[in-house]
Scaffold this active site. Structure first.
Site, mmCIF file in Angstrom:
data_model
loop_
_atom_site.group_PDB
_atom_site.id
_atom_site.type_symbol
_atom_site.label_atom_id
_atom_site.label_comp_id
_atom_site.label_asym_id
_atom_site.label_seq_id
_atom_site.Cartn_x
_atom_site.Cartn_y
_atom_site.Cartn_z
ATOM 1 C CG ASP A 178 -1.790 1.161 1.404
ATOM 2 O OD1 ASP A 178 -2.289 1.675 0.383
ATOM 3 O OD2 ASP A 178 -2.022 1.598 2.545
ATOM 4 C CG ASP B 276 -2.225 7.198 0.872
ATOM 5 O OD1 ASP B 276 -1.220 7.588 0.253
ATOM 6 O OD2 ASP B 276 -3.388 7.412 0.490
#
Length: 177
Positions: A8, A10
């Site tokens: 991922d 963020d």
């Protein structure tokens, strides 16, 4: 054939918490600490959650965020033994698509366009591992979910947890043996 890892963006390779705190302080003159984000949804840590959330739609918010400590070196190291994909549910903030792409090109040039996946729902991602900070993505992953510590997920005891990129390397290096 190498095993696959989805990573991922963020709060995993991008320090969105620090960026959000800085943007909020600049826009509204109020500084919030990272500790204020512990155990609650990120926007709820700010005095005006709606105003804080509005910052996510501002040009430059995603493009100018800082890199998480150790992420660049760890990704390069992982690429020696794994096929690494960057996966972001960027569709929620459509203006973030070009910003995130440009951010990756600057900070992670070893990740080619073929290994970048912008989507809306990460349950379609079928890699051996998923490193993410949100249960909504990890709970439905078909491979091994790895929870990357962020303020909002502190106190959650679900999935294998890592607190830093150093811990990610230790875990995934041990998985090779």
């Amino acid at each position: 054939m190498k095993k696959t890892i989805a990573v991922d963006m963020d709060n995993v390779i991008v320090d969105i918490e620090a960026n959000w705190i800085n943007w909020y302080a600049e826009a509204f003159g109020v500084t919030v600490t990272k500790e204020a984000m512990h155990g609650i949804p990120e926007d709820q840590a700010f005095p005006d959650p709606l105003a804080a959330r509005s910052l996510l739609y501002k040009p430059g918010f995603f493009r100018n965020a800082p890199v998480m400590p150790g992420a660049q070196e760890a990704i390069i190291k992982l690429q020696e033994n794994y096929e690494v994909y960057i996966v972001s549910a960027a569709m929620e903030f459509p203006n973030s698509l070009p910003e995130k792409y440009d951010w990756l090109a600057e900070h992670f040039p070893s990740i080619t366009w073929r290994n970048i996946i912008f989507c809306g729902d990460k349950s379609v991602i079928n890699t051996d591992y998923l490193i993410d900070d949100h249960l909504k993505n990890l709970d439905f992953h078909k491979g091994k979910p790895i929870l990357f510590t962020a303020g909002h997920n502190r106190g959650i005891d679900k999935h294998t947890r890592v607190n830093s990129w150093e811990e990610v390397l230790e875990l995934l290096t041990s998985e090779l043996v």
